[in-house]
Design a protein around this motif. Structure first.
Motif, mmCIF file in Angstrom:
data_model
loop_
_atom_site.group_PDB
_atom_site.id
_atom_site.type_symbol
_atom_site.label_atom_id
_atom_site.label_comp_id
_atom_site.label_asym_id
_atom_site.label_seq_id
_atom_site.Cartn_x
_atom_site.Cartn_y
_atom_site.Cartn_z
ATOM 1 N N ILE A 1 23.993 36.697 43.342
ATOM 2 C CA ILE A 1 23.202 35.823 42.648
ATOM 3 C C ILE A 1 23.211 36.130 41.395
ATOM 4 O O ILE A 1 23.218 35.565 40.508
ATOM 5 N N ILE A 2 22.927 37.585 41.123
ATOM 6 C CA ILE A 2 22.601 38.031 39.683
ATOM 7 C C ILE A 2 24.026 38.144 38.835
ATOM 8 O O ILE A 2 23.672 38.109 37.679
ATOM 9 N N THR A 3 24.967 37.890 39.634
ATOM 10 C CA THR A 3 26.240 37.729 38.642
ATOM 11 C C THR A 3 26.991 36.305 38.527
ATOM 12 O O THR A 3 28.066 36.081 38.056
ATOM 13 N N ASN A 4 26.223 35.411 39.270
ATOM 14 C CA ASN A 4 26.618 33.931 39.146
ATOM 15 C C ASN A 4 28.041 33.833 40.071
ATOM 16 O O ASN A 4 28.815 33.319 39.255
ATOM 17 N N LYS A 5 28.477 34.518 40.993
ATOM 18 C CA LYS A 5 29.575 34.511 41.684
ATOM 19 C C LYS A 5 30.023 33.093 41.971
ATOM 20 O O LYS A 5 28.981 32.395 42.543
#
Length: 121
Positions: free
Chosen positions: A48-52
């Protein structure tokens, strides 16, 4: 004289700019596979935090260099990235597939495009 080596494509930009979507469309259109050049997407569990890209998007087109290190791995360098990504690129080229490099970590991308002075080991 025709080129004997297939090109590669680089999609570079800031988080949330639509790089992954564009790279996916390019790869699907031109028989390619995607190589992530994002210094945080290499880690497992930071989706989520890396927008994978989603698992569904990864099924649409093969992705490399995503979620392959544990999040507590501490000493991963640009040289490590380059040494892992170069064989993938060469393999794709040998299969006549288009490598699509996508990400926002400039030094990762630069390590693949230019032979500049960093240790080769």
């Amino acid at each position: 004289m025709a080129a004997t080596r297939l090109p590669l494509v680089v999609v570079l930009g800031a988080t949330g700019a639509g790089k992954s979507k564009l790279a996916l469309e390019i790869a699907k259109l031109f028989n390619g596979e995607i190589i992530s050049a994002d210094s945080m997407q290499i880690y497992k569990g930071l989706d989520i935090i890396t927008n994978k890209v989603t698992e569904e998007e990864q099924r649409e087109c093969k992705h490399h260099m995503i979620s392959y290190l544990d999040a507590d791995y501490k000493h991963y360098t640009v040289v490590d990235f380059r040494n892992a990504a170069q064989p993938i690129i060469e393999d794709l080229l040998s299969q006549r597939k288009l490598p699509v490099i996508v990400g926002g970590t400039n030094y990762y991308i630069e390590s693949l495009l230019w032979d500049f002075t960093i240790d080769k080991d």
